[in-house]
Motif scaffolding. Structure first.
Motif, PDB file in Angstrom:
ATOM      1  N   LEU A  79      -4.178   0.508  50.066  1.00  0.00           N
ATOM      2  CA  LEU A  79      -4.803   1.577  49.295  1.00  0.00           C
ATOM      3  C   LEU A  79      -5.706   2.407  50.178  1.00  0.00           C
ATOM      4  O   LEU A  79      -6.251   1.919  51.167  1.00  0.00           O
ATOM      5  CB  LEU A  79      -5.635   0.978  48.155  1.00  0.00           C
ATOM      6  N   ASP A  80      -5.861   3.646  49.811  1.00  0.00           N
ATOM      7  CA  ASP A  80      -6.763   4.529  50.547  1.00  0.00           C
ATOM      8  C   ASP A  80      -8.146   4.481  49.899  1.00  0.00           C
ATOM      9  O   ASP A  80      -9.168   4.491  50.577  1.00  0.00           O
ATOM     10  CB  ASP A  80      -6.192   5.944  50.500  1.00  0.00           C
ATOM     11  N   LEU A  81      -8.139   4.405  48.590  1.00  0.00           N
ATOM     12  CA  LEU A  81      -9.393   4.370  47.810  1.00  0.00           C
ATOM     13  C   LEU A  81     -10.344   5.463  48.263  1.00  0.00           C
ATOM     14  O   LEU A  81     -11.559   5.263  48.288  1.00  0.00           O
ATOM     15  CB  LEU A  81     -10.062   2.998  47.896  1.00  0.00           C
ATOM     16  N   LEU A  82      -9.787   6.578  48.652  1.00  0.00           N
ATOM     17  CA  LEU A  82     -10.583   7.751  49.020  1.00  0.00           C
ATOM     18  C   LEU A  82     -11.523   7.463  50.174  1.00  0.00           C
ATOM     19  O   LEU A  82     -12.522   8.125  50.357  1.00  0.00           O
ATOM     20  CB  LEU A  82     -11.354   8.236  47.790  1.00  0.00           C
ATOM     21  N   HIS A  83     -11.197   6.424  50.912  1.00  0.00           N
ATOM     22  CA  HIS A  83     -12.017   6.055  52.065  1.00  0.00           C
ATOM     23  C   HIS A  83     -13.495   5.984  51.685  1.00  0.00           C
ATOM     24  O   HIS A  83     -14.359   6.533  52.364  1.00  0.00           O
ATOM     25  CB  HIS A  83     -11.790   7.039  53.218  1.00  0.00           C
ATOM     26  N   LEU A  84     -13.717   5.298  50.609  1.00  0.00           N
ATOM     27  CA  LEU A  84     -15.071   5.170  50.060  1.00  0.00           C
ATOM     28  C   LEU A  84     -16.108   4.802  51.107  1.00  0.00           C
ATOM     29  O   LEU A  84     -17.196   5.351  51.143  1.00  0.00           O
ATOM     30  CB  LEU A  84     -15.074   4.101  48.966  1.00  0.00           C
ATOM     31  N   GLN A  88     -11.528   3.041  56.795  1.00  0.00           N
ATOM     32  CA  GLN A  88     -10.516   2.004  56.627  1.00  0.00           C
ATOM     33  C   GLN A  88      -9.730   2.141  55.326  1.00  0.00           C
ATOM     34  O   GLN A  88     -10.105   2.856  54.419  1.00  0.00           O
ATOM     35  CB  GLN A  88     -11.153   0.607  56.613  1.00  0.00           C
ATOM     36  N   HIS A  89      -8.659   1.377  55.299  1.00  0.00           N
ATOM     37  CA  HIS A  89      -7.872   1.269  54.088  1.00  0.00           C
ATOM     38  C   HIS A  89      -8.189  -0.062  53.436  1.00  0.00           C
ATOM     39  O   HIS A  89      -8.832  -0.921  54.026  1.00  0.00           O
ATOM     40  CB  HIS A  89      -6.384   1.379  54.414  1.00  0.00           C
ATOM     41  N   TYR A  90      -7.697  -0.203  52.229  1.00  0.00           N
ATOM     42  CA  TYR A  90      -7.978  -1.424  51.481  1.00  0.00           C
ATOM     43  C   TYR A  90      -6.673  -2.090  51.094  1.00  0.00           C
ATOM     44  O   TYR A  90      -5.631  -1.439  50.994  1.00  0.00           O
ATOM     45  CB  TYR A  90      -8.815  -1.082  50.254  1.00  0.00           C
TER      46      TYR A  90
ATOM     47  N   LEU B  79      -5.302  14.681  51.385  1.00  0.00           N
ATOM     48  CA  LEU B  79      -4.247  13.747  51.000  1.00  0.00           C
ATOM     49  C   LEU B  79      -4.088  12.679  52.061  1.00  0.00           C
ATOM     50  O   LEU B  79      -4.352  12.901  53.242  1.00  0.00           O
ATOM     51  CB  LEU B  79      -2.917  14.496  50.843  1.00  0.00           C
ATOM     52  N   ASP B  80      -3.645  11.539  51.621  1.00  0.00           N
ATOM     53  CA  ASP B  80      -3.365  10.452  52.553  1.00  0.00           C
ATOM     54  C   ASP B  80      -1.909  10.528  52.995  1.00  0.00           C
ATOM     55  O   ASP B  80      -1.575  10.286  54.147  1.00  0.00           O
ATOM     56  CB  ASP B  80      -3.651   9.124  51.841  1.00  0.00           C
ATOM     57  N   LEU B  81      -1.064  10.879  52.052  1.00  0.00           N
ATOM     58  CA  LEU B  81       0.388  10.968  52.290  1.00  0.00           C
ATOM     59  C   LEU B  81       0.922   9.734  53.008  1.00  0.00           C
ATOM     60  O   LEU B  81       1.804   9.825  53.856  1.00  0.00           O
ATOM     61  CB  LEU B  81       0.745  12.226  53.077  1.00  0.00           C
ATOM     62  N   LEU B  82       0.331   8.596  52.679  1.00  0.00           N
ATOM     63  CA  LEU B  82       0.802   7.321  53.212  1.00  0.00           C
ATOM     64  C   LEU B  82       0.747   7.294  54.736  1.00  0.00           C
ATOM     65  O   LEU B  82       1.429   6.520  55.374  1.00  0.00           O
ATOM     66  CB  LEU B  82       2.211   7.060  52.709  1.00  0.00           C
ATOM     67  N   HIS B  83      -0.074   8.161  55.284  1.00  0.00           N
ATOM     68  CA  HIS B  83      -0.240   8.218  56.737  1.00  0.00           C
ATOM     69  C   HIS B  83       1.111   8.236  57.437  1.00  0.00           C
ATOM     70  O   HIS B  83       1.365   7.458  58.355  1.00  0.00           O
ATOM     71  CB  HIS B  83      -1.091   7.037  57.212  1.00  0.00           C
ATOM     72  N   LEU B  84       1.943   9.119  56.928  1.00  0.00           N
ATOM     73  CA  LEU B  84       3.307   9.252  57.438  1.00  0.00           C
ATOM     74  C   LEU B  84       3.371   9.302  58.953  1.00  0.00           C
ATOM     75  O   LEU B  84       4.196   8.665  59.570  1.00  0.00           O
ATOM     76  CB  LEU B  84       3.929  10.524  56.876  1.00  0.00           C
ATOM     77  N   GLN B  88      -3.962  10.175  60.512  1.00  0.00           N
ATOM     78  CA  GLN B  88      -4.684  11.317  59.952  1.00  0.00           C
ATOM     79  C   GLN B  88      -4.437  11.513  58.468  1.00  0.00           C
ATOM     80  O   GLN B  88      -3.513  10.966  57.886  1.00  0.00           O
ATOM     81  CB  GLN B  88      -4.285  12.613  60.661  1.00  0.00           C
ATOM     82  N   HIS B  89      -5.286  12.358  57.928  1.00  0.00           N
ATOM     83  CA  HIS B  89      -5.098  12.789  56.556  1.00  0.00           C
ATOM     84  C   HIS B  89      -4.537  14.203  56.569  1.00  0.00           C
ATOM     85  O   HIS B  89      -4.514  14.864  57.597  1.00  0.00           O
ATOM     86  CB  HIS B  89      -6.427  12.735  55.804  1.00  0.00           C
ATOM     87  N   TYR B  90      -4.118  14.633  55.406  1.00  0.00           N
ATOM     88  CA  TYR B  90      -3.508  15.944  55.298  1.00  0.00           C
ATOM     89  C   TYR B  90      -4.284  16.792  54.299  1.00  0.00           C
ATOM     90  O   TYR B  90      -4.960  16.252  53.416  1.00  0.00           O
ATOM     91  CB  TYR B  90      -2.046  15.802  54.881  1.00  0.00           C
TER      92      TYR B  90
END
Ligand SMILES: [Mn+2]
Ligand SMILES: [Mn+2]
Ligand SMILES: [Zn+2]
Ligand SMILES: [Zn+2]
Lengths: 171, 171
Positions: A79-84, A88-90, B79-84, B88-90
Motif C-alpha cells: 500500500l502507498d497509504l499516501l506516504h503518511l 515508505q510503503h506499507y 499518483l503512485d501508479l504502482l511505481h511502474l 517515483q510518483h506521478y
DNA sequence: TTATTGTTGCAAAAGTTTTGCATTAAGAAA
DNA sequence: TTTCTTAATGCAAAACTTTTGCAACAATAA
C-alpha cells in the motif's frame, strides 16, 4: 487463535511457494507471520524491527526481497497509504475481501472500509476493458470525524497565512 | 485550444495562489502549464526535463517544492501508479471528474476509467465515517487485454521456474 | 519605488531501496 | 541419511529519490 485456520494458512504459503519454485526459509516464514498477525499496516522498517526480535541477525535486504516474493505469491499487498510517514510503503497480509484505506492526514489514523462498490469497479474494468486484475488499491486522504471537530491544522506553509485573515486554511 | 478555458484556468490558479498567500512565479506557472497540457502522467524527473526546455536553469528542488504547493492548492494530483517505473510518483492536473488508473504491469500502459461507483464509495465514506475527503486514488494493476493475448511474462524470478513444468507463471 | 518575505538555485544531506558477491541452507535426488 | 544443486541470506557499497540549509532573488502590496 483457531489452530485449524493457522494450519491452513501455513499450508497455503508452503504450497504456493513450492508451486512457484520458492523455498520456504525461516526468514520468509517469519516475515509472513509478522504480517499475518499484524494489527496495523507496517512499513519495511517496522517489519525489520519486529523480525529482529525473533531473528536478530536478519537483514533489511531480506525484508525487501521477501516482500517482493510474497507480493508475487499474492499473499501480501503493498500500500502507498499516501506516504503518511516518510517515503515508505506499507504492507498487509491479503484479506478475504478487498477494502479501501481511508487515511486522516492530520492525525495519521488509517481506517479500512469495505463496500460492494469496489467489486463493482473491478467488475466493470474486467468486462469493459478486458483487463485482468491482479490487485486493486483504493486510497483516500482527508480529515477524520474526530479531527474535523478539533482545530483544522495550518496545513499550508510559512508565515503568510498563519494569521492573515484572507488566507484560508488548506487541507 | 479554447482560449476561454485557458484564461479561466490560469485565472483560477492565480486566484487560488493569492488566496493562500502563494506567489505566482514563472517557475510555478511553467510547472503547472506542463501538467495541464501533458498527455501522459509524468514523474518529477520528466517534469524537470520538460521544464528545462523552457527554463534551462530551473532546478529539481523547484519541481518538488512546487508540486507540493500545487497539490495543496488542489490543482494537481499525485499518483503512485504502482511505481511502474522506479520509485517515483506521478502527477496530473486535477480532472473534472475523478477516475481510476488501470496499469498494465507487463507493457506499462496506463488507462483511465471513470465510473459512478467511485462517487458511490466517496459518498459512503463521507456519510458513514464522517470523513472529509481531500482526494481519492483508485489504482489497479494487472494485465491489459492486448498483453493477455501475447505470451504471459515469466514474471517470477530465477532459473527454477523458467522451464520447469510444475512452476506456474505468476502475475 | 521601497519594503517585505515567499521563492529559487546550489550544494549537501537524508532516507529508502537495490545490487554484487561470497557463504549458507532448503529441497530434490541419490 | 547423505549428496548435490541453486535459491536465499547477510554484509557492504551503490543507486536513486526527496529534503534541508542558506544566501541571493523576485513577486506583491504599501
Ligand atoms: Mn488494510
Ligand atoms: Mn508510493
Ligand atoms: Zn484524524
Ligand atoms: Zn499491457
Amino acid at each position: 487463535m483457531p489452530l485449524i485456520q493457522e494450519i491452513r494458512r501455513h499450508h497455503n504459503l508452503a504450497e504456493l511457494a513450492r508451486e512457484h519454485g520458492f523455498r520456504l526459509t525461516t526468514q520468509r516464514r517469519l516475515i509472513f507471520s509478522i504480517l499475518e498477525s499484524a494489527s496495523t499496516h507496517m512499513n519495511a522498517k517496522e517489519i525489520l524491527a519486529q523480525a529482529r526480535r525473533v531473528d536478530p541477525g536478519i537483514d533489511q535486504v531480506t525484508i525487501y526481497r521477501n516482500l517482493a516474493v510474497l507480493k508475487k505469491l499474492g499473499v501480501v499487498d503493498e500500500l502507498d497509504l499516501l506516504h503518511l510517514r516518510g517515503d515508505q510503503h506499507y504492507y498487509e497480509a491479503r484479506q478475504d475481501r478487498p477494502h479501501s484505506h481511508v487515511a486522516c492526514l492530520q492525525c495519521g489514523k488509517v481506517m479500512e472500509f469495505s463496500s460492494p462498490a469496489m467489486d463493482k469497479i473491478s467488475t466493470e474494468i474486467r468486462d469493459e476493458l478486458g483487463f485482468s486484475i491482479s490487485f486493486m488499491r483504493v486510497e483516500i486522504g482527508g480529515a477524520c470525524a474526530e479531527c474535523r471537530r478539533k482545530t483544522p491544522l495550518t496545513s499550508p506553509q510559512t508565515k503568510a497565512n498563519q494569521n492573515v485573515s484572507r488566507s484560508k486554511k488548506l487541507n
